[in-house]
Design a protein around this motif. Structure first.
Motif, PDB file in Angstrom:
ATOM      1  N   SER A 269       0.832  -1.207   0.000  1.00 48.08           N
ATOM      2  CA  SER A 269       0.000   0.000   0.000  1.00 48.08           C
ATOM      3  C   SER A 269       0.863   1.251   0.000  1.00 48.08           C
ATOM      4  CB  SER A 269      -0.934  -0.010   1.218  1.00 48.08           C
ATOM      5  OG  SER A 269      -1.783   1.127   1.221  1.00 48.08           O
ATOM      6  N   HIS A 270       1.879   1.272   0.848  1.00 45.59           N
ATOM      7  CA  HIS A 270       2.786   2.425   0.890  1.00 45.59           C
ATOM      8  C   HIS A 270       3.558   2.564  -0.422  1.00 45.59           C
ATOM      9  CE1 HIS A 270       2.676   3.967   5.079  1.00 45.59           C
ATOM     10  NE2 HIS A 270       2.190   2.754   5.346  1.00 45.59           N
ATOM     11  N   ALA A 271       4.037   1.454  -0.952  1.00 48.34           N
ATOM     12  CA  ALA A 271       4.810   1.514  -2.199  1.00 48.34           C
ATOM     13  C   ALA A 271       3.954   2.047  -3.344  1.00 48.34           C
ATOM     14  CB  ALA A 271       5.362   0.131  -2.535  1.00 48.34           C
ATOM     15  N   ARG A 272       2.721   1.606  -3.414  1.00 47.66           N
ATOM     16  CA  ARG A 272       1.832   2.072  -4.485  1.00 47.66           C
ATOM     17  C   ARG A 272       1.524   3.553  -4.328  1.00 47.66           C
ATOM     18  NH1 ARG A 272      -2.207  -3.132  -3.747  1.00 47.66           N
ATOM     19  NH2 ARG A 272      -0.760  -4.705  -4.571  1.00 47.66           N
ATOM     20  N   ALA A 273       1.295   4.001  -3.086  1.00 42.74           N
ATOM     21  CA  ALA A 273       0.995   5.420  -2.867  1.00 42.74           C
ATOM     22  C   ALA A 273       2.199   6.291  -3.214  1.00 42.74           C
ATOM     23  CB  ALA A 273       0.567   5.643  -1.417  1.00 42.74           C
TER      24      ALA A 273
ATOM     25  N   ARG B 227       4.772  10.168  -6.953  1.00 46.75           N
ATOM     26  CA  ARG B 227       5.868  10.528  -7.857  1.00 46.75           C
ATOM     27  C   ARG B 227       5.386  10.712  -9.296  1.00 46.75           C
ATOM     28  NH1 ARG B 227       8.541   5.851  -5.289  1.00 46.75           N
ATOM     29  NH2 ARG B 227       9.711   6.587  -3.470  1.00 46.75           N
ATOM     30  N   ALA B 228       4.407   9.911  -9.699  1.00 44.34           N
ATOM     31  CA  ALA B 228       3.892   9.996 -11.070  1.00 44.34           C
ATOM     32  C   ALA B 228       2.861  11.099 -11.245  1.00 44.34           C
ATOM     33  CB  ALA B 228       3.275   8.646 -11.461  1.00 44.34           C
ATOM     34  N   GLY B 229       2.482  11.770 -10.149  1.00 47.74           N
ATOM     35  CA  GLY B 229       1.512  12.862 -10.236  1.00 47.74           C
ATOM     36  C   GLY B 229       0.073  12.413 -10.364  1.00 47.74           C
ATOM     37  N   ARG B 230      -0.205  11.160 -10.006  1.00 47.97           N
ATOM     38  CA  ARG B 230      -1.572  10.666 -10.186  1.00 47.97           C
ATOM     39  C   ARG B 230      -2.558  11.214  -9.155  1.00 47.97           C
ATOM     40  NH1 ARG B 230       1.229   5.923 -11.769  1.00 47.97           N
ATOM     41  NH2 ARG B 230       0.955   4.886  -9.752  1.00 47.97           N
ATOM     42  N   PHE B 231      -2.055  11.839  -8.094  1.00 45.52           N
ATOM     43  CA  PHE B 231      -2.941  12.472  -7.119  1.00 45.52           C
ATOM     44  C   PHE B 231      -3.169  13.960  -7.406  1.00 45.52           C
ATOM     45  CE2 PHE B 231      -1.084   9.311  -3.836  1.00 45.52           C
ATOM     46  CZ  PHE B 231      -2.029   8.357  -4.173  1.00 45.52           C
ATOM     47  N   ASP B 232      -2.346  14.534  -8.269  1.00 44.56           N
ATOM     48  CA  ASP B 232      -2.302  15.991  -8.388  1.00 44.56           C
ATOM     49  C   ASP B 232      -3.649  16.613  -8.726  1.00 44.56           C
ATOM     50  OD1 ASP B 232       0.357  15.644  -7.865  1.00 44.56           O
ATOM     51  OD2 ASP B 232       1.070  16.254  -9.851  1.00 44.56           O
ATOM     52  N   ALA B 233      -4.357  16.055  -9.707  1.00 43.20           N
ATOM     53  CA  ALA B 233      -5.591  16.680 -10.183  1.00 43.20           C
ATOM     54  C   ALA B 233      -6.725  16.594  -9.170  1.00 43.20           C
ATOM     55  CB  ALA B 233      -6.030  16.042 -11.505  1.00 43.20           C
ATOM     56  N   GLU B 234      -6.652  15.642  -8.250  1.00 39.13           N
ATOM     57  CA  GLU B 234      -7.742  15.486  -7.283  1.00 39.13           C
ATOM     58  C   GLU B 234      -7.515  16.282  -6.005  1.00 39.13           C
ATOM     59  OE1 GLU B 234      -6.554  11.303  -5.025  1.00 39.13           O
ATOM     60  OE2 GLU B 234      -7.281  11.248  -7.082  1.00 39.13           O
TER      61      GLU B 234
ATOM     62  N   VAL C 294      -6.729  19.306  -3.336  1.00 40.83           N
ATOM     63  CA  VAL C 294      -6.938  20.726  -3.074  1.00 40.83           C
ATOM     64  C   VAL C 294      -6.052  21.072  -1.882  1.00 40.83           C
ATOM     65  CG1 VAL C 294      -8.619  22.547  -2.650  1.00 40.83           C
ATOM     66  CG2 VAL C 294      -9.345  20.435  -3.762  1.00 40.83           C
ATOM     67  N   PRO C 295      -4.859  21.628  -2.106  1.00 37.87           N
ATOM     68  CA  PRO C 295      -3.953  21.896  -0.986  1.00 37.87           C
ATOM     69  C   PRO C 295      -4.606  22.756   0.086  1.00 37.87           C
ATOM     70  CG  PRO C 295      -2.825  22.153  -3.074  1.00 37.87           C
ATOM     71  CD  PRO C 295      -4.290  22.005  -3.395  1.00 37.87           C
ATOM     72  N   LEU C 296      -4.180  22.541   1.321  1.00 41.95           N
ATOM     73  CA  LEU C 296      -4.788  23.241   2.451  1.00 41.95           C
ATOM     74  C   LEU C 296      -3.706  23.549   3.471  1.00 41.95           C
ATOM     75  CD1 LEU C 296      -7.487  24.164   3.698  1.00 41.95           C
ATOM     76  CD2 LEU C 296      -7.703  21.897   4.703  1.00 41.95           C
ATOM     77  N   THR C 297      -3.723  24.756   4.003  1.00 48.44           N
ATOM     78  CA  THR C 297      -2.686  25.284   4.895  1.00 48.44           C
ATOM     79  C   THR C 297      -1.326  25.019   4.243  1.00 48.44           C
ATOM     80  OG1 THR C 297      -2.504  23.264   6.261  1.00 48.44           O
ATOM     81  CG2 THR C 297      -4.157  24.882   6.905  1.00 48.44           C
ATOM     82  N   GLU C 298      -0.428  24.372   4.972  1.00 49.97           N
ATOM     83  CA  GLU C 298       0.902  24.100   4.410  1.00 49.97           C
ATOM     84  C   GLU C 298       0.995  22.710   3.810  1.00 49.97           C
ATOM     85  OE1 GLU C 298       3.606  24.698   7.589  1.00 49.97           O
ATOM     86  OE2 GLU C 298       3.285  26.861   7.688  1.00 49.97           O
ATOM     87  N   LEU C 299      -0.111  21.990   3.780  1.00 49.49           N
ATOM     88  CA  LEU C 299      -0.067  20.603   3.320  1.00 49.49           C
ATOM     89  C   LEU C 299      -0.524  20.523   1.876  1.00 49.49           C
ATOM     90  CD1 LEU C 299       0.574  17.755   4.307  1.00 49.49           C
ATOM     91  CD2 LEU C 299      -1.830  17.482   4.891  1.00 49.49           C
ATOM     92  N   GLY C 300       0.408  20.219   0.983  1.00 52.21           N
ATOM     93  CA  GLY C 300       0.078  20.108  -0.431  1.00 52.21           C
ATOM     94  C   GLY C 300       0.005  18.686  -0.923  1.00 52.21           C
ATOM     95  N   ALA C 301       0.371  17.718  -0.056  1.00 52.74           N
ATOM     96  CA  ALA C 301       0.357  16.310  -0.442  1.00 52.74           C
ATOM     97  C   ALA C 301       0.113  15.474   0.805  1.00 52.74           C
ATOM     98  CB  ALA C 301       1.679  15.910  -1.092  1.00 52.74           C
ATOM     99  N   ASP C 302      -0.326  14.251   0.623  1.00 52.29           N
ATOM    100  CA  ASP C 302      -0.525  13.344   1.744  1.00 52.29           C
ATOM    101  C   ASP C 302       0.804  13.166   2.482  1.00 52.29           C
ATOM    102  OD1 ASP C 302      -3.290  12.618   0.864  1.00 52.29           O
ATOM    103  OD2 ASP C 302      -2.190  11.735  -0.813  1.00 52.29           O
ATOM    104  N   ASP C 303       0.769  13.279   3.813  1.00 55.89           N
ATOM    105  CA  ASP C 303       2.035  13.263   4.548  1.00 55.89           C
ATOM    106  C   ASP C 303       2.443  11.895   5.072  1.00 55.89           C
ATOM    107  OD1 ASP C 303       0.488  12.735   6.829  1.00 55.89           O
ATOM    108  OD2 ASP C 303       0.802  14.702   7.743  1.00 55.89           O
TER     109      ASP C 303
ATOM    110  N   CYS D 255      -7.068  -1.095  -4.904  1.00 57.85           N
ATOM    111  CA  CYS D 255      -6.331   0.068  -4.387  1.00 57.85           C
ATOM    112  C   CYS D 255      -4.988   0.220  -5.101  1.00 57.85           C
ATOM    113  CB  CYS D 255      -6.137  -0.048  -2.883  1.00 57.85           C
ATOM    114  SG  CYS D 255      -7.662  -0.072  -1.924  1.00 57.85           S
ATOM    115  N   PRO D 256      -4.988   0.377  -6.412  1.00 60.84           N
ATOM    116  CA  PRO D 256      -3.730   0.341  -7.169  1.00 60.84           C
ATOM    117  C   PRO D 256      -2.791   1.499  -6.868  1.00 60.84           C
ATOM    118  CG  PRO D 256      -5.568   0.978  -8.596  1.00 60.84           C
ATOM    119  CD  PRO D 256      -6.160   0.521  -7.304  1.00 60.84           C
ATOM    120  N   ASP D 257      -3.307   2.581  -6.277  1.00 62.43           N
ATOM    121  CA  ASP D 257      -2.445   3.699  -5.879  1.00 62.43           C
ATOM    122  C   ASP D 257      -2.301   3.784  -4.366  1.00 62.43           C
ATOM    123  OD1 ASP D 257      -1.920   4.543  -8.489  1.00 62.43           O
ATOM    124  OD2 ASP D 257      -3.745   5.756  -8.550  1.00 62.43           O
ATOM    125  N   GLY D 258      -2.483   2.655  -3.690  1.00 63.67           N
ATOM    126  CA  GLY D 258      -2.436   2.659  -2.234  1.00 63.67           C
ATOM    127  C   GLY D 258      -3.774   3.067  -1.656  1.00 63.67           C
ATOM    128  N   GLY D 259      -3.940   2.824  -0.362  1.00 57.88           N
ATOM    129  CA  GLY D 259      -5.201   3.142   0.307  1.00 57.88           C
ATOM    130  C   GLY D 259      -4.951   3.749   1.663  1.00 57.88           C
TER     131      GLY D 259
END
Length: 384
Positions: free
Chosen positions: A177-181, A186-193, A195-204, A326-330
């Motif tokens: 799950s971690h490897a897929r996420a 890295r491939a940008g597959r989360f980018d379009a979905e 909506v950055p908030l405060t200082e968090l622009g990606a899943d931490d 869950c091909p991009d992790g869950g």
């Protein structure tokens, strides 16, 4: 009878509780994604927003959906309703929105879920005798005491044992799950979905994990058990929302038609089993088979629970079905904001299938287990 179609889907990054999103209240998390979805639909919407349906488990009450709709600037005329099906709340909200559209009671509904574990209120029982200090409690009961009312970690342990899911497989699934996420990030597959908030622009949360490291972690809930902190989801903050419209209003916009939705009950002592009968019901309703489904997004509360369910459904997420489940992790990798994660699954399906260019007719499936012994599932189909 019209069809209900998801035409926009967004989520915040998922933050580990107490970190970057730790000061953002649940209504503000929800308002952020509601505004983004409304903007995505924009002037192309041929109808005003008829309702907002949001899942939430641990918030302050007060109808978070209505508070969030107002905070998002949707207008005083837009109502809201808050749904509590525990970890299935966000998915149940999307199904409820689709049902309203199919019935003709609404033409455009924004639906999803939000959870701020960081700012959730501390709850206490009042003294029944009318004197003394209130008594804090960790959670409301999932069932009456005579049904066992197990903690979720203990219930996951019981299900893994009942279905003979080994510790090695659980750790392997968590590492995957971690490897897929990480690969998706890295491939940008989360980018379009996102909506950055405060200082968090990606899943931490996602990180590189080795099974050898996971194997050294102690049992977290039952002495000598197989469920650990490493193969379980973390406590998290986040929100997700989608826009559901009547098919005749989408005006050529691609999306996900909600083919079928179901909520079912199961043994309250093994609540993680709920997705099995829920998935079986939606497939039966649609006249479909599991082999027809291109992508399955399941709320990954515990690796042992996910594997018990996928085994029963004839799926092998560590083998031939790794590209389907869950091909991009869950949630094990991304985090599990309880009331939101079911809606995150729908957002992920939208990205994988609609944004990813899957042809019309491609099927996707979202499902979640629910405390108290329930399962929620939704079957969707790409429309172009």
């Amino acid at each position: 009878m019209t069809a209900a179609v998801v035409v926009a889907a967004r989520r915040t990054p998922v933050g580990t509780a107490g970190r970057a999103l730790g000061v953002v209240t649940v209504d503000r998390l929800a308002a952020h994604v509601l505004r983004a979805v409304a903007d995505d639909i924009g002037e192309r919407a041929a109808a005003p927003v008829d309702d907002v349906v949001l899942g939430n488990c641990m918030g302050p009450g007060g109808n978070i959906a209505r508070v969030s709709a107002l905070a998002a600037g949707l207008g005083e005329e837009v109502p809201g309703v808050t749904v509590d099906r525990q970890c299935g709340s966000g998915l149940a909200a999307v199904v409820q929105a689709a049902q309203a559209v199919v019935s003709g009671d609404a033409r455009l509904v924004l639906a999803g879920g939000a959870e701020s574990a960081s700012t959730a209120p501390i709850r206490a029982h009042r003294s029944l005798e009318g004197a003394g200090e209130p008594v804090p409690y960790a959670r409301a009961p999932f069932t009456p005491a005579e049904f066992g009312d197990p903690e979720m970690g203990e219930a996951a342990e019981a299900l893994a044992a009942a279905r003979h899911v080994s510790r090695d497989r659980q750790d392997a699934y968590a590492a995957a799950s971690h490897a897929r996420a990480l690969a998706a990030q890295r491939a940008g597959r989360f980018d379009a979905e996102l909506v950055p908030l405060t200082e968090l622009g990606a899943d931490d949360r996602p990180r590189a994990l080795r099974e050898s490291v996971l194997a050294r972690m102690p049992a977290a809930f039952v002495p000598g058990g197989t469920v650990t902190a490493g193969n379980s989801c973390p406590v998290s903050d986040g929100a997700a929302a989608v826009g559901v419209v009547a098919d005749e209003l989408r005006e050529g916009r691609p999306g996900l038609r909600v083919v079928a939705g179901a909520t079912v009950g199961c043994d309250p002592r093994l609540p993680g089993w709920g997705p099995v009968p829920a998935v079986q019901r939606v497939l039966h309703q649609a006249g479909a088979k599991m082999d027809d489904v291109a992508v399955v997004e399941i709320v990954e509360a515990f690796a042992g629970q996910v594997l018990a369910v996928t085994d029963a459904l004839g799926l092998d997420p560590l083998g031939g079905d790794a590209a389907r489940v869950c091909p991009d992790g869950g949630a094990i990798a991304l985090g599990h904001p309880w009331g939101a994660t079911g809606a995150v699954c729908v957002v992920r399906l939208f990205s994988r299938l609609v944004r990813g260019g899957a042809p019309a007719g491609t099927l996707g499936l979202a499902t979640a287990a629910v405390g108290g012994g329930m399962g929620v599932a939704a079957l969707v189909e790409v429309v172009r």
